[in-house]
Motif scaffolding. Structure first.
Motif, PDB file in Angstrom:
ATOM      1  N   HIS A  38      46.340  34.448  34.397  1.00  0.00           N
ATOM      2  CA  HIS A  38      46.461  35.164  35.674  1.00  0.00           C
ATOM      3  C   HIS A  38      45.098  35.460  36.329  1.00  0.00           C
ATOM      4  O   HIS A  38      44.935  35.292  37.545  1.00  0.00           O
ATOM      5  CB  HIS A  38      47.224  36.468  35.408  1.00  0.00           C
ATOM      6  CG  HIS A  38      47.470  37.310  36.608  1.00  0.00           C
ATOM      7  ND1 HIS A  38      48.616  37.206  37.364  1.00  0.00           N
ATOM      8  CD2 HIS A  38      46.727  38.283  37.189  1.00  0.00           C
ATOM      9  CE1 HIS A  38      48.556  38.077  38.354  1.00  0.00           C
ATOM     10  NE2 HIS A  38      47.420  38.747  38.271  1.00  0.00           N
ATOM     11  N   HIS A  59      43.513  34.086  39.898  1.00  0.00           N
ATOM     12  CA  HIS A  59      43.004  34.888  41.023  1.00  0.00           C
ATOM     13  C   HIS A  59      41.737  34.232  41.589  1.00  0.00           C
ATOM     14  O   HIS A  59      41.534  34.177  42.797  1.00  0.00           O
ATOM     15  CB  HIS A  59      42.668  36.318  40.568  1.00  0.00           C
ATOM     16  CG  HIS A  59      43.801  37.286  40.753  1.00  0.00           C
ATOM     17  ND1 HIS A  59      44.396  37.513  41.965  1.00  0.00           N
ATOM     18  CD2 HIS A  59      44.430  38.115  39.865  1.00  0.00           C
ATOM     19  CE1 HIS A  59      45.350  38.429  41.826  1.00  0.00           C
ATOM     20  NE2 HIS A  59      45.399  38.810  40.561  1.00  0.00           N
ATOM     21  N   SER A  74      41.251  43.781  40.592  1.00  0.00           N
ATOM     22  CA  SER A  74      42.709  43.916  40.659  1.00  0.00           C
ATOM     23  C   SER A  74      43.119  45.269  40.083  1.00  0.00           C
ATOM     24  O   SER A  74      42.280  46.139  39.840  1.00  0.00           O
ATOM     25  CB  SER A  74      43.363  42.767  39.899  1.00  0.00           C
ATOM     26  OG  SER A  74      43.246  42.978  38.520  1.00  0.00           O
ATOM     27  N   GLY A  75      44.419  45.416  39.855  1.00  0.00           N
ATOM     28  CA  GLY A  75      44.915  46.681  39.313  1.00  0.00           C
ATOM     29  C   GLY A  75      44.566  46.854  37.847  1.00  0.00           C
ATOM     30  O   GLY A  75      44.523  47.974  37.338  1.00  0.00           O
ATOM     31  N   GLY A 116      41.136  48.641  41.177  1.00  0.00           N
ATOM     32  CA  GLY A 116      42.454  48.933  41.759  1.00  0.00           C
ATOM     33  C   GLY A 116      43.023  50.222  41.190  1.00  0.00           C
ATOM     34  O   GLY A 116      43.645  51.018  41.906  1.00  0.00           O
ATOM     35  N   ASP A 160      44.202  53.572  43.004  1.00  0.00           N
ATOM     36  CA  ASP A 160      45.558  54.110  42.805  1.00  0.00           C
ATOM     37  C   ASP A 160      45.528  55.533  42.245  1.00  0.00           C
ATOM     38  O   ASP A 160      46.333  56.380  42.640  1.00  0.00           O
ATOM     39  CB  ASP A 160      46.367  53.191  41.871  1.00  0.00           C
ATOM     40  CG  ASP A 160      46.613  51.824  42.487  1.00  0.00           C
ATOM     41  OD1 ASP A 160      46.507  51.700  43.730  1.00  0.00           O
ATOM     42  OD2 ASP A 160      46.897  50.873  41.736  1.00  0.00           O
ATOM     43  N   GLY A 193      46.405  52.043  46.710  1.00  0.00           N
ATOM     44  CA  GLY A 193      45.260  51.303  47.254  1.00  0.00           C
ATOM     45  C   GLY A 193      45.388  50.982  48.743  1.00  0.00           C
ATOM     46  O   GLY A 193      44.516  51.352  49.541  1.00  0.00           O
ATOM     47  N   ASP A 218      43.154  52.515  52.006  1.00  0.00           N
ATOM     48  CA  ASP A 218      42.557  51.583  52.969  1.00  0.00           C
ATOM     49  C   ASP A 218      42.937  51.989  54.399  1.00  0.00           C
ATOM     50  O   ASP A 218      42.082  52.087  55.287  1.00  0.00           O
ATOM     51  CB  ASP A 218      43.096  50.173  52.633  1.00  0.00           C
ATOM     52  CG  ASP A 218      42.462  49.061  53.453  1.00  0.00           C
ATOM     53  OD1 ASP A 218      41.676  49.365  54.359  1.00  0.00           O
ATOM     54  OD2 ASP A 218      42.774  47.889  53.194  1.00  0.00           O
ATOM     55  N   GLY A 259      43.855  41.838  43.979  1.00  0.00           N
ATOM     56  CA  GLY A 259      44.516  42.703  44.961  1.00  0.00           C
ATOM     57  C   GLY A 259      43.571  43.531  45.813  1.00  0.00           C
ATOM     58  O   GLY A 259      43.779  43.671  47.023  1.00  0.00           O
ATOM     59  N   ASN A 262      41.289  44.814  50.574  1.00  0.00           N
ATOM     60  CA  ASN A 262      40.746  46.040  51.194  1.00  0.00           C
ATOM     61  C   ASN A 262      39.811  45.715  52.357  1.00  0.00           C
ATOM     62  O   ASN A 262      38.817  45.000  52.198  1.00  0.00           O
ATOM     63  CB  ASN A 262      40.013  46.868  50.119  1.00  0.00           C
ATOM     64  CG  ASN A 262      39.522  48.185  50.679  1.00  0.00           C
ATOM     65  OD1 ASN A 262      38.411  48.273  51.181  1.00  0.00           O
ATOM     66  ND2 ASN A 262      40.361  49.200  50.609  1.00  0.00           N
ATOM     67  N   ASP A 277      49.071  39.690  43.864  1.00  0.00           N
ATOM     68  CA  ASP A 277      49.731  38.767  42.947  1.00  0.00           C
ATOM     69  C   ASP A 277      50.695  37.816  43.661  1.00  0.00           C
ATOM     70  O   ASP A 277      51.541  38.247  44.435  1.00  0.00           O
ATOM     71  CB  ASP A 277      50.476  39.563  41.862  1.00  0.00           C
ATOM     72  CG  ASP A 277      49.495  40.206  40.904  1.00  0.00           C
ATOM     73  OD1 ASP A 277      48.288  39.883  40.990  1.00  0.00           O
ATOM     74  OD2 ASP A 277      49.931  41.014  40.072  1.00  0.00           O
TER      75      ASP A 277
HETATM   76  O1  KG4 Z   1      45.853  41.633  41.820  1.00  0.00           O
HETATM   77  P1  KG4 Z   1      46.916  42.645  42.038  1.00  0.00           P
HETATM   78  O2  KG4 Z   1      47.950  42.371  43.118  1.00  0.00           O
HETATM   79  O3  KG4 Z   1      47.697  42.946  40.721  1.00  0.00           O
HETATM   80  C1  KG4 Z   1      47.075  42.967  39.473  1.00  0.00           C
HETATM   81  O4  KG4 Z   1      46.903  41.861  38.891  1.00  0.00           O
HETATM   82  O5  KG4 Z   1      46.701  44.081  39.072  1.00  0.00           O
HETATM   83  O6  KG4 Z   1      46.178  44.029  42.354  1.00  0.00           O
HETATM   84  C2  KG4 Z   1      46.891  45.206  42.576  1.00  0.00           C
HETATM   85  C3  KG4 Z   1      45.904  46.304  42.909  1.00  0.00           C
HETATM   86  C4  KG4 Z   1      46.551  47.692  43.003  1.00  0.00           C
HETATM   87  O7  KG4 Z   1      45.741  48.591  42.278  1.00  0.00           O
HETATM   88  C5  KG4 Z   1      46.526  47.974  44.501  1.00  0.00           C
HETATM   89  O8  KG4 Z   1      46.465  49.349  44.821  1.00  0.00           O
HETATM   90  C6  KG4 Z   1      45.265  47.262  44.907  1.00  0.00           C
HETATM   91  O9  KG4 Z   1      45.291  46.050  44.179  1.00  0.00           O
HETATM   92  N1  KG4 Z   1      45.244  46.964  46.346  1.00  0.00           N
HETATM   93  C7  KG4 Z   1      44.365  47.540  47.209  1.00  0.00           C
HETATM   94  C8  KG4 Z   1      44.676  47.037  48.494  1.00  0.00           C
HETATM   95  N2  KG4 Z   1      45.732  46.173  48.367  1.00  0.00           N
HETATM   96  C9  KG4 Z   1      46.055  46.138  47.049  1.00  0.00           C
HETATM   97  N3  KG4 Z   1      43.372  48.420  46.982  1.00  0.00           N
HETATM   98  C10 KG4 Z   1      42.656  48.811  48.052  1.00  0.00           C
HETATM   99  N4  KG4 Z   1      42.900  48.392  49.313  1.00  0.00           N
HETATM  100  C11 KG4 Z   1      43.885  47.503  49.586  1.00  0.00           C
HETATM  101  N5  KG4 Z   1      44.109  47.092  50.836  1.00  0.00           N
END
Ligand code: KG4
Ligand code: ZN
Length: 343
Positions: free
Chosen positions: A110, A114, A135-136, A162, A166, A179, A183, A270, A274, A302
Motif C-alpha cells: 500500500h 501511494h 497518510s493516516g 494524518g 485527526d 484532517g 484543512d 491522504g 491538504n 486511498d
Molecule cells: O492515505 P490515506 O487515505 O489512508 C491511509 O493510508 O492512512 O490517509 C488518510 C489520512 C487521514 O488521517 C485524513 O485525515 C488525512 O489523510 N487527510 C487530510 C486531508 N485529506 C485526508 N489531512 C489533512 N488535510 C486534508 N485535506
C-alpha cells in the motif's frame, strides 16, 4: 497488452480499479460512513462493510472500463500494511477471483503504491526524486532511485501526520476523519494566531506527539478562562495547528533534499490532499527551483488506482504472487524493493 483489476481494502475505503496497458480505465471508491459515529475506524465494522461493498465496487470498475472479468490478464490486491480483517477480505476475494479465472495474482504494498501513484498521470517524476508520504498511518521520506529501488531516509517515531491532523481535530470537537475539516477551517484562519511546540528530532525523522500534548494543554488552559474558546477560535486554531504540522514536515524534507542533492520532490498519501501543504510546497519548490509533483486528488487518498499502477509495473517485470499469499498488517515498505536490488 495487459488488463489488470486491482482491489484495495486496507483500511476503511473499498476500492477497485482497472488499468489497461498502463493507462487507468476506471477507479471506483466506496467510502465507509459507519465509522464517523465512533470517532475512528472500527476494524470489525470495516471488514464487514468491505464484504458488502467489494462485489458491487468491482462490478462498477469493470463496467466503467468496459471489460469482462474473463478478459483480465491479472488480479492485483493490497497485501499490507493495513487492518488485518480488512486486508483478509480483499486478499481472499482477489485470490478466489484469480483462481476462478486462472489468472496470476499480484500482491501490492500500500505505501509503495501511494508513491507510484505519481506514474498514473503526466507529468511523471524522473528518478531520482524524494517522496514525502503522509497518510493516516505513515509519515515517510523516501529516496526513489527507481520504481523498485528506494531507501527510507526518515519516518515518524510516534504519530503519523494524518493522525496528528485527526487527533487535533478530535480535541477541537470535529468529527472523524478530521484532517479535511482542519484543512477547510484553516483556509479561513490566521496560521500565526497561536504558537505550538516544534519537535527537536535529530536526522530526518519526525515526531508529532509533542505537538499533540502541546495542543491539549493549551486548549485546557484557554477553556478554563473562556468555555467557548474552541468554537470562537476554530479557524485560527485549525490554521495554526496545520501550519505547525506543515513546518514539521517541511523542515525535514528540506534537510533530506539538500543532503542528497535532489531537485525533484513528490508528495503522496491522504495528507497530500491538504491545500495548505500543497501551497507551502509549491512556494518552497518555486523558491528553490525544485520540480514538484502532486498527484490528482483522487489518487492521494486511498484508492485502487494506485494499486493498479503498481501492479502494472510488477506485472511487466513478472513479479507475481502465489495462492499462498498471506496479508501482512505491518508489511514494511522495504519489502517492495526488487530482490535483485537487495544487498
Ligand atoms: O492515505 P490515506 O487515505 O489512508 C491511509 O493510508 O492512512 O490517509 C488518510 C489520512 C487521514 O488521517 C485524513 O485525515 C488525512 O489523510 N487527510 C487530510 C486531508 N485529506 C485526508 N489531512 C489533512 N488535510 C486534508 N485535506
Ligand atoms: Zn493510504
Amino acid at each position: 497488452m495487459s488488463a489488470i483489476l486491482a482491489i484495495e481494502s486496507s483500511c476503511d475505503d473499498t476500492s477497485a480499479a482497472v488499468i489497461i496497458n498502463g493507462s487507468m480505465a476506471s477507479n471506483r471508491v466506496a467510502n465507509q460512513q459507519i465509522h464517523e459515529q465512533y470517532g475512528g475506524v472500527v476494524p470489525e465494522l470495516a471488514s464487514r462493510a468491505h464484504h458488502e461493498n467489494l462485489l458491487p465496487v468491482v462490478q462498477a470498475a469493470l463496467n466503467d472500463a468496459n471489460i469482462q472479468a474473463a478478459d483480465l490478464d491479472a488480479i492485483a490486491v493490497t497485501a499490507g500494511p493495513g487492518l488485518m480483517g480488512s486486508l483478509i477480505v480483499g486478499t481472499s476475494f482477489a485470490k478466489g477471483l484469480a483462481l476462478a479465472l486462472n489468472k496470476p495474482l499480484l500482491a501490492v504494498n500500500h505505501m509503495h503504491a501511494h508513491i507510484l501513484a505519481h506514474f498514473i498521470d503526466d507529468p511523471k517524476p524522473k528518478f531520482p526524486f524524494l517522496c514525502l508520504t503522509v497518510s493516516g498511518g505513515h509519515t515517510q521520506l523516501v529516496l526513489m532511485r527507481d520504481y523498485f529501488d528506494f531507501e527510507i531516509l526518515g519516518q515518524t517515531i510516534d504519530d503519523a501526520a494524518g493522525e496528528a491532523f485527526d487527533k487535533a481535530a478530535k480535541m477541537l470537537g470535529l468529527p472523524y476523519p478530521g484532517g479535511p475539516l482542519v484543512d477547510k477551517h484553516a483556509a479561513l484562519g490566521n496560521p500565526y494566531a497561536f504558537k505550538f511546540p516544534m519537535p527537536n528530532m535529530p536526522g530526518f525523522d519526525f515526531s508529532f506527539s509533542g505537538l499533540k500534548t502541546g495542543i491539549l494543554y493549551f486548549l485546557q488552559k484557554q477553556q478554563q478562562q473562556q468555555a467557548d474558546f474552541v468554537v470562537q477560535q476554530m479557524n485560527d486554531l485549525c490554521a495554526s495547528i496545520q501550519h505547525t504540522i506543515i513546518r514539521i514536515l517541511i523542515n525535514k524534507l528540506i534537510l533530506a533534499m539538500e543532503a542528497h542533492g535532489l531537485s525533484r520532490l513528490a508528495i503522496a498519501g491522504g495528507v497530500s490532499a491538504n491545500r495548505g501543504l500543497r501551497q507551502a510546497l509549491a512556494e518552497l519548490a518555486n523558491q528553490r527551483g525544485w520540480e514538484l509533483f502532486v498527484p490528482d486528488f483522487q489518487y492521494c487518498t486511498d484508492n485502487a488506482g494506485m494499486i493498479a499502477m503498481t501492479a502494472h509495473l510488477q506485472f511487466e517485470r513478472g513479479m507475481t504472487a502465489g495462492q499462498d499469499l498471506i496479508p501482512d498488517p505491518r508489511l514494511p515498505l522495504t519489502a517492495a524493493v526488487a530482490k535483485e536490488d537487495k544487498p
